[in-house]
Structures are given as structure tokens and as C-alpha cells.
Motif scaffolding. Sequence first.
Motif, PDB file in Angstrom:
ATOM      1  N   THR A  16     -33.110 -12.294 -19.977  1.00  0.00           N
ATOM      2  CA  THR A  16     -34.006 -12.631 -21.079  1.00  0.00           C
ATOM      3  C   THR A  16     -35.018 -13.643 -20.582  1.00  0.00           C
ATOM      4  O   THR A  16     -34.791 -14.321 -19.568  1.00  0.00           O
ATOM      5  N   GLU A  17     -36.132 -13.760 -21.268  1.00  0.00           N
ATOM      6  CA  GLU A  17     -37.137 -14.740 -20.891  1.00  0.00           C
ATOM      7  C   GLU A  17     -36.712 -16.115 -21.387  1.00  0.00           C
ATOM      8  O   GLU A  17     -36.229 -16.247 -22.518  1.00  0.00           O
ATOM      9  N   VAL A  18     -36.871 -17.112 -20.535  1.00  0.00           N
ATOM     10  CA  VAL A  18     -36.548 -18.489 -20.886  1.00  0.00           C
ATOM     11  C   VAL A  18     -37.773 -19.362 -20.657  1.00  0.00           C
ATOM     12  O   VAL A  18     -38.691 -19.004 -19.915  1.00  0.00           O
ATOM     13  N   SER A 111     -34.053 -15.313 -17.140  1.00  0.00           N
ATOM     14  CA  SER A 111     -32.785 -16.039 -17.036  1.00  0.00           C
ATOM     15  C   SER A 111     -32.063 -15.712 -15.729  1.00  0.00           C
ATOM     16  O   SER A 111     -31.268 -16.517 -15.244  1.00  0.00           O
ATOM     17  N   ASP A 112     -32.363 -14.560 -15.152  1.00  0.00           N
ATOM     18  CA  ASP A 112     -31.764 -14.191 -13.861  1.00  0.00           C
ATOM     19  C   ASP A 112     -32.239 -15.085 -12.720  1.00  0.00           C
ATOM     20  O   ASP A 112     -31.617 -15.115 -11.661  1.00  0.00           O
ATOM     21  N   GLU A 113     -33.356 -15.801 -12.907  1.00  0.00           N
ATOM     22  CA  GLU A 113     -33.920 -16.676 -11.875  1.00  0.00           C
ATOM     23  C   GLU A 113     -33.345 -18.089 -11.908  1.00  0.00           C
ATOM     24  O   GLU A 113     -33.715 -18.923 -11.080  1.00  0.00           O
ATOM     25  N   LEU A 114     -32.461 -18.373 -12.876  1.00  0.00           N
ATOM     26  CA  LEU A 114     -31.920 -19.723 -13.019  1.00  0.00           C
ATOM     27  C   LEU A 114     -30.726 -19.936 -12.111  1.00  0.00           C
ATOM     28  O   LEU A 114     -29.943 -19.028 -11.906  1.00  0.00           O
ATOM     29  N   PRO A 115     -30.572 -21.145 -11.597  1.00  0.00           N
ATOM     30  CA  PRO A 115     -31.495 -22.260 -11.721  1.00  0.00           C
ATOM     31  C   PRO A 115     -32.676 -22.119 -10.759  1.00  0.00           C
ATOM     32  O   PRO A 115     -32.535 -21.593  -9.658  1.00  0.00           O
ATOM     33  N   VAL A 116     -33.790 -22.615 -11.184  1.00  0.00           N
ATOM     34  CA  VAL A 116     -34.991 -22.645 -10.349  1.00  0.00           C
ATOM     35  C   VAL A 116     -34.751 -23.634  -9.210  1.00  0.00           C
ATOM     36  O   VAL A 116     -34.086 -24.662  -9.406  1.00  0.00           O
ATOM     37  N   SER A 117     -35.275 -23.354  -8.039  1.00  0.00           N
ATOM     38  CA  SER A 117     -35.064 -24.249  -6.889  1.00  0.00           C
ATOM     39  C   SER A 117     -35.892 -25.527  -7.028  1.00  0.00           C
ATOM     40  O   SER A 117     -36.963 -25.532  -7.646  1.00  0.00           O
ATOM     41  N   TRP A 118     -35.401 -26.591  -6.414  1.00  0.00           N
ATOM     42  CA  TRP A 118     -36.155 -27.841  -6.401  1.00  0.00           C
ATOM     43  C   TRP A 118     -37.458 -27.668  -5.635  1.00  0.00           C
ATOM     44  O   TRP A 118     -38.455 -28.322  -5.953  1.00  0.00           O
TER      45      TRP A 118
END
Length: 126
Positions: A16-18, A111-118
Motif C-alpha cells: 500500500t502507499e504510505v 509499504s514494501d520499501e520500508l524501512p527506507v535507508s538512512w
Amino acid sequence: MPTLPWTVPNRSPRATEVHVFASRFETRTLWGALRFLARTPGVWRQIGSAPGAYGASLKAEPFRRTFWTLSAWESPEALKTFAHSGTHAPASRGLSAQMRDAKFASWAASSDELPVSWAEVRRRLT
């Protein structure tokens, strides 16, 4: 203080979009950095029960007087509700005079991209 790991208070539905939000704060003094650190536990507890929060992390560099935040939300409205309530609201108001610089970024992600990298957070905030 080490990086507070990615915490997931509410599982997001798959694919889903976050709403992702990142910030970088630099305090004017070391005293300001200590005040930021002193308020962190209360805000962190608030995130743990915040409606619409899909995850959060904090990277603290107190001797550089710099703090990085990363969070993901169900919507911009969920983030706004969090920011204007609970422990976060008075903490942010109380620290505003301590800030030398602040930068913010927000974007839509899956949501599949979480967590985003620092690394991605730093890219978007510099």
C-alpha cells in the motif's frame, strides 16, 4: 545514543502507499542537544501507540548536535495528528528556540520499501 531501530507500531497492509516523513535537526548548542535527548523517550513512547504510524527510527549524533528522524504513516493527516498531540507537541515547541537548522522531506512510497535507508534519507535532506 545509538540509532533507535526501525519500530513498527502498526503493521501496514501489504503493498500500500504510505506517507514517509524525514527530518534533520541541528541544535545551536550541546545543551540543546541534551534537551532533545531528554525529550526523546516520551516522544518514542507516543509513536508506539500512534494511530496510523507504520514505523519510525531516530539517528542521534549528539556531539555533532544533529538528529535525524524517519517515519512512515498511513496518511499526511495521521502524521499531523501525531505532531500536534501527546508528548510531541510540547516537546517540539519547547525545543524550537534550541534549533540552529531544521530540514524536512516527505514523499509517497510503497509499504514494501520500508524501512527506507538512512542513505536515502540523507539524500533527500541535503
